[in-house]
Motif scaffolding. Structure first.
Motif, PDB file in Angstrom:
ATOM      1  N   CYS A  79      38.768  24.260 -11.466  1.00  0.00           N
ATOM      2  CA  CYS A  79      37.427  24.193 -10.879  1.00  0.00           C
ATOM      3  C   CYS A  79      37.548  24.221  -9.356  1.00  0.00           C
ATOM      4  N   VAL A  80      36.977  25.241  -8.766  1.00  0.00           N
ATOM      5  CA  VAL A  80      36.989  25.389  -7.306  1.00  0.00           C
ATOM      6  C   VAL A  80      35.534  25.396  -6.847  1.00  0.00           C
ATOM      7  N   GLU A  81      35.141  24.411  -6.040  1.00  0.00           N
ATOM      8  CA  GLU A  81      33.744  24.291  -5.630  1.00  0.00           C
ATOM      9  C   GLU A  81      33.614  24.005  -4.137  1.00  0.00           C
ATOM     10  N   ALA A  82      32.518  24.537  -3.563  1.00  0.00           N
ATOM     11  CA  ALA A  82      32.069  24.203  -2.204  1.00  0.00           C
ATOM     12  C   ALA A  82      33.138  24.410  -1.136  1.00  0.00           C
ATOM     13  N   GLN A  83      33.938  25.442  -1.279  1.00  0.00           N
ATOM     14  CA  GLN A  83      34.948  25.738  -0.268  1.00  0.00           C
ATOM     15  C   GLN A  83      34.342  26.631   0.825  1.00  0.00           C
TER      16      GLN A  83
END
Length: 230
Positions: A79-83
């Protein structure tokens, strides 16, 4: 009683007066003219140009900033978020081909997915670059804007849904990727031309013409508009 003295003849009175020694009054000597005032005159104020205030950069991220692996009821996934660009290149090292990668709510970010994975889903991202190695099923974009996808090895399908602006770079020599699109615009596919080795790009059509065919069963045809003929 003496008669009044005769009025003097003005012409005769001025006959002995010479104007040869007088200087001519030029415009710059006419101090009553505001445009010709000298150094002692009050200078007209020069209006200052207002410098527009710099607009603050609006970071359009969503979700909670994270880059972590999860294993729960929704499956095993990264999960990769808000980068954002301030996070540099966000690396995701996939060690199992059964794992998937979900990228959500990133803005002006660069995500590098290394290794072989099951699938990559990119949701609600803007101005983000996503690089993948090998994807076994699909790279899917939904509700995104101004995206760049780079495929280093292969993926069978790229699905673009409700996305405005998407450029996909295929790996050299690998042209077997199928593109499916819906409600999207400004889509391009870049590739290395095997004939001359130059990078070229072609647009994914957005406009089609349709005709009603009655036989053998009623249906609508779909043909690419002539705008894409050249």
């Amino acid at each position: 009683f003496s008669p009044p003295a005769a009025a003097p003849d003005l012409k005769n009175a001025l006959s002995g007066f010479s104007t040869s020694g007088l200087k001519k009054v030029t415009k710059d000597m006419q101090t009553w003219r505001s445009e010709f005032k000298g150094a002692d005159g009050a200078a007209a104020p020069v209006p200052k140009k207002k410098t527009p205030a710099a607009r603050p950069v609006v970071v359009k991220t969503k979700g909670t900033k994270m880059c972590e692996f999860k294993s729960d009821g929704q499956g095993k996934r990264w999960c990769v978020e808000a980068q954002t660009k301030d996070d540099g290149v966000v690396g995701v090292d996939v060690t199992d081909a059964k794992h998937s990668v979900n990228i959500y709510g990133c803005f002006q970010a660069t995500i590098d997915v290394r290794g072989k994975c099951k699938g990559v889903t990119i949701d609600s991202c803007e101005r983000t670059k996503v690089i993948v190695d090998t994807v076994l099923s699909v790279v899917e974009l939904i509700n995104c804007k101004r995206m760049h996808i780079e495929i280093r090895n292969s993926t069978p399908v790229v699905n673009i849904d409700k996305t405005d602006g998407c450029s996909t770079m295929l790996a050299p020599g690998n042209f077997a990727t199928t593109f499916t699109t819906a409600k999207s615009s400004e889509m391009l596919v870049s590739f290395t031309d095997p004939k001359d080795g130059e990078i070229k790009e072609v647009p994914i059509p957005e406009q089609f013409t349709h005709e009603l065919i009655l036989e053998p069963t009623p249906k609508m045809t779909a043909n690419i508009s002539d705008l894409y003929a050249h």
